[in-house]
Enzyme design. Structure first.
Site, PDB file in Angstrom:
ATOM      1  N   CYS A  57      -1.829   8.356 -22.823  1.00 10.66           N
ATOM      2  CA  CYS A  57      -1.867   9.698 -23.408  1.00 10.66           C
ATOM      3  C   CYS A  57      -2.067  10.735 -22.297  1.00 10.66           C
ATOM      4  O   CYS A  57      -2.160  10.387 -21.126  1.00 10.66           O
ATOM      5  CB  CYS A  57      -3.029   9.801 -24.402  1.00 10.66           C
ATOM      6  N   MET A  58      -2.175  11.983 -22.693  1.00  9.16           N
ATOM      7  CA  MET A  58      -2.358  13.027 -21.687  1.00  9.16           C
ATOM      8  C   MET A  58      -3.671  12.850 -20.919  1.00  9.16           C
ATOM      9  O   MET A  58      -3.722  13.044 -19.696  1.00  9.16           O
ATOM     10  CB  MET A  58      -2.337  14.407 -22.345  1.00  9.16           C
ATOM     11  N   ASP A  59      -4.726  12.464 -21.642  1.00  9.86           N
ATOM     12  CA  ASP A  59      -6.059  12.408 -21.026  1.00  9.86           C
ATOM     13  C   ASP A  59      -6.703  11.036 -21.052  1.00  9.86           C
ATOM     14  O   ASP A  59      -7.811  10.877 -20.539  1.00  9.86           O
ATOM     15  CB  ASP A  59      -7.021  13.351 -21.778  1.00  9.86           C
ATOM     16  N   ARG A  72       4.160  10.028  14.099  1.00 10.04           N
ATOM     17  CA  ARG A  72       3.734  10.858  12.958  1.00 10.04           C
ATOM     18  C   ARG A  72       3.431   9.996  11.731  1.00 10.04           C
ATOM     19  O   ARG A  72       4.145  10.045  10.732  1.00 10.04           O
ATOM     20  CB  ARG A  72       4.839  11.858  12.571  1.00 10.04           C
ATOM     21  N   HIS A  90      13.719  12.435  11.897  1.00 11.08           N
ATOM     22  CA  HIS A  90      13.011  11.653  10.872  1.00 11.08           C
ATOM     23  C   HIS A  90      13.917  10.517  10.390  1.00 11.08           C
ATOM     24  O   HIS A  90      15.120  10.698  10.253  1.00 11.08           O
ATOM     25  CB  HIS A  90      12.641  12.585   9.722  1.00 11.08           C
ATOM     26  N   TYR A 137      -0.588   6.380 -29.463  1.00  8.56           N
ATOM     27  CA  TYR A 137       0.573   6.999 -30.102  1.00  8.56           C
ATOM     28  C   TYR A 137       1.727   6.004 -30.246  1.00  8.56           C
ATOM     29  O   TYR A 137       2.036   5.267 -29.310  1.00  8.56           O
ATOM     30  CB  TYR A 137       1.071   8.172 -29.257  1.00  8.56           C
ATOM     31  N   ARG A 195      18.584  15.589   5.547  1.00  8.63           N
ATOM     32  CA  ARG A 195      17.626  16.505   4.905  1.00  8.63           C
ATOM     33  C   ARG A 195      17.501  17.706   5.847  1.00  8.63           C
ATOM     34  O   ARG A 195      18.487  18.380   6.104  1.00  8.63           O
ATOM     35  CB  ARG A 195      16.311  15.745   4.662  1.00  8.63           C
ATOM     36  N   LYS A 214       0.086  16.350   4.849  1.00  9.39           N
ATOM     37  CA  LYS A 214       0.778  17.166   3.839  1.00  9.39           C
ATOM     38  C   LYS A 214       0.375  16.716   2.435  1.00  9.39           C
ATOM     39  O   LYS A 214      -0.171  15.621   2.254  1.00  9.39           O
ATOM     40  CB  LYS A 214       2.290  17.025   4.024  1.00  9.39           C
TER      41      LYS A 214
HETATM   42  C1  PLP Z   1       5.963  12.718   5.417  1.00 11.23           C
HETATM   43  C2  PLP Z   1       6.489  12.728   6.783  1.00 11.23           C
HETATM   44  C3  PLP Z   1       5.985  11.859   7.759  1.00 11.23           C
HETATM   45  C4  PLP Z   1       5.034  10.737   7.438  1.00 11.23           C
HETATM   46  O1  PLP Z   1       5.767   9.725   6.796  1.00 11.23           O
HETATM   47  P1  PLP Z   1       5.062   8.359   6.283  1.00 11.23           P
HETATM   48  O2  PLP Z   1       6.189   7.553   5.782  1.00 11.23           O
HETATM   49  O3  PLP Z   1       4.122   8.770   5.215  1.00 11.23           O
HETATM   50  O4  PLP Z   1       4.376   7.786   7.453  1.00 11.23           O
HETATM   51  C5  PLP Z   1       6.423  12.013   9.060  1.00 11.23           C
HETATM   52  N1  PLP Z   1       7.336  12.965   9.369  1.00 11.23           N
HETATM   53  C6  PLP Z   1       7.863  13.788   8.447  1.00 11.23           C
HETATM   54  C7  PLP Z   1       8.869  14.787   8.847  1.00 11.23           C
HETATM   55  C8  PLP Z   1       7.470  13.702   7.120  1.00 11.23           C
HETATM   56  O5  PLP Z   1       8.012  14.512   6.206  1.00 11.23           O
END
Ligand code: PLP
Length: 372
Positions: A309-311, A216, A160, A262, A128, A34
């Site tokens: 700064c920005m850049d 995951r 999760h 700045y 969540r 992701k």
């Molecule tokens: C982002 C995410 C993960 C991975 O989590 P890490 O802490 O980066 O290993 C796994 N499952 C879900 C639902 C997530 O949102």
């Protein structure tokens, strides 16, 4: 090389996947890609994950999963963050598994007329996404009815963690127990999916009771530690994948007492060489790295001099020799004096995840180490 680049080491990435595989040898692996693979680039990292043997890919947004399909990835793929206007029909037609958390998600699936591969999400404590335990039986029953009607296949039950980066926290055990209870309730209703999955990176590395059939991992694949309590990447056997490099665009001498950037929040204590690095908050360099962000430049570790700064930002190089075009490493290996993304996180009050993920699109990603 241009003004700056993020070097992405595909060999380090493959190594990290091997480490994660060894930590959970009996589970399949879902490589979480992701958010543009945590800033590393969605497509190259997805390809590298498949090559390294990841059975699954995980995306948050439906659009991320569709992009993977558009680029030809055809393996098992889960997307779990559905927005109301998202194209459920398109996603299901593309053979993308979907994570579902609410009765409304199931109605959207039903409305497509497509056959869906579902992963039912239980909220075991994060608060969540996920179905709360109090509604779980009716949620599972509704999904089962869809399955019975030939409209869905329940492929997984999942959840999760909240504090897996703090492995001794008792909440982890509570969440694992709630997960087992939800799986048993589903089984009593006749729902026994092929996959049960709960572990993120931290749990993959340190909570074997949470491995189930599939893990995951996200952040650890990129060689960033899931949290301070887990140890450094090196202690975890991980190799940082991203090295962020800028090149001096201007190098010049300024007299003692000169203010830099700045607001003049830094003043040269002595006559010095000042190097200008062409990366700024528009690129994802935190502005609160002012006077604290660590870099490796002109042979040693230093901190940013004055405001980001920005850049651009500046460095006080003292009397050390430097030339325009010389490389400055913001973070990378952690070897010698080169900072880690974790060092940036510590200096700016955030986590390593945010440091790599926030890197902006102006910085080209350059892939190295492909020829394994
Ligand atoms: C982002 C995410 C993960 C991975 O989590 P890490 O802490 O980066 O290993 C796994 N499952 C879900 C639902 C997530 O949102």
């Amino acid at each position: 090389m241009s003004r700056a680049e993020a070097r992405i080491d595909l060999e380090a990435f493959a190594h990290n996947l091997t480490v994660l595989r060894a930590a959970a040898p009996h589970s399949q692996q879902m490589a979480v890609v992701k958010a543009d693979a945590y800033g590393h680039g969605l497509l190259p990292m997805a390809r590298a994950a498949r090559e390294a043997g990841a059975e699954w890919l995980g995306a948050a947004l439906f659009s991320e999963a569709l992009e993977l399909r558009a680029e030809g990835d055809s393996g098992p793929l889960l997307a779990w963050l559905a927005a109301p206007e998202d194209p459920w029909g398109e996603v299901l037609e593309a053979g993308i598994d979907v994570g579902v958390s609410t009765p409304d998600h199931l109605e959207r699936v039903a409305a497509t007329g497509q056959r869906a591969r579902l992963h039912l999400k239980l909220d075991t404590g994060l608060g969540r996404a996920g179905c709360p335990p109090s509604n779980w039986e009716s949620f599972v029953s509704r999904a089962k009815a869809l399955q019975h009607a030939g409209r869905a296949e329940i492929v997984g039950i999942w959840s999760h963690f909240t504090v897996a980066d703090d492995p001794r926290n008792p909440l982890n055990t509570v969440q694992i127990e709630r997960f087992h209870a939800g799986v048993e309730q589903a089984a009593a209703l006749g729902v026994q999916p092929e996959h049960l999955h709960l572990a993120n990176s931290a749990a993959t590395l340190s909570l074997p009771d949470a491995h189930f059939t599939l893990v995951r991992p996200g952040i650890a694949m990129y060689g960033v530690s899931p949290g301070v309590a887990m140890g450094t990447p090196q202690e975890l056997g991980l190799r940082p994948v991203m090295t962020l490099i800028g090149r001096f665009t201007t190098v010049k001498r300024l007299p003692a007492g000169s203010g830099l950037s700045y607001g003049h929040q830094y003043t040269l204590p002595a006559d010095a060489t000042v190097g200008v690095v062409p990366l700024g908050y528009a690129d994802g360099i935190p502005r609160n790295a002012t006077n604290v962000g660590p870099v490796f430049a002109a042979g040693r570790r230093r901190v940013i001099a004055g405001r980001v700064c920005m850049d651009q930002f500046m460095l006080d190089l003292g009397d050390d020799p430097a030339l325009e075009g010389d490389e400055v490493v913001l973070f990378g290996s952690g070897d010698e004096e080169v900072p880690l993304a974790e060092d940036w996180a510590q200096a700016t009050g955030t986590i390593g995840y945010e440091i790599v993920t926030r890197l902006g699109p102006r910085v080209p990603r350059v892939y190295v180490g492909e020829d394994r």
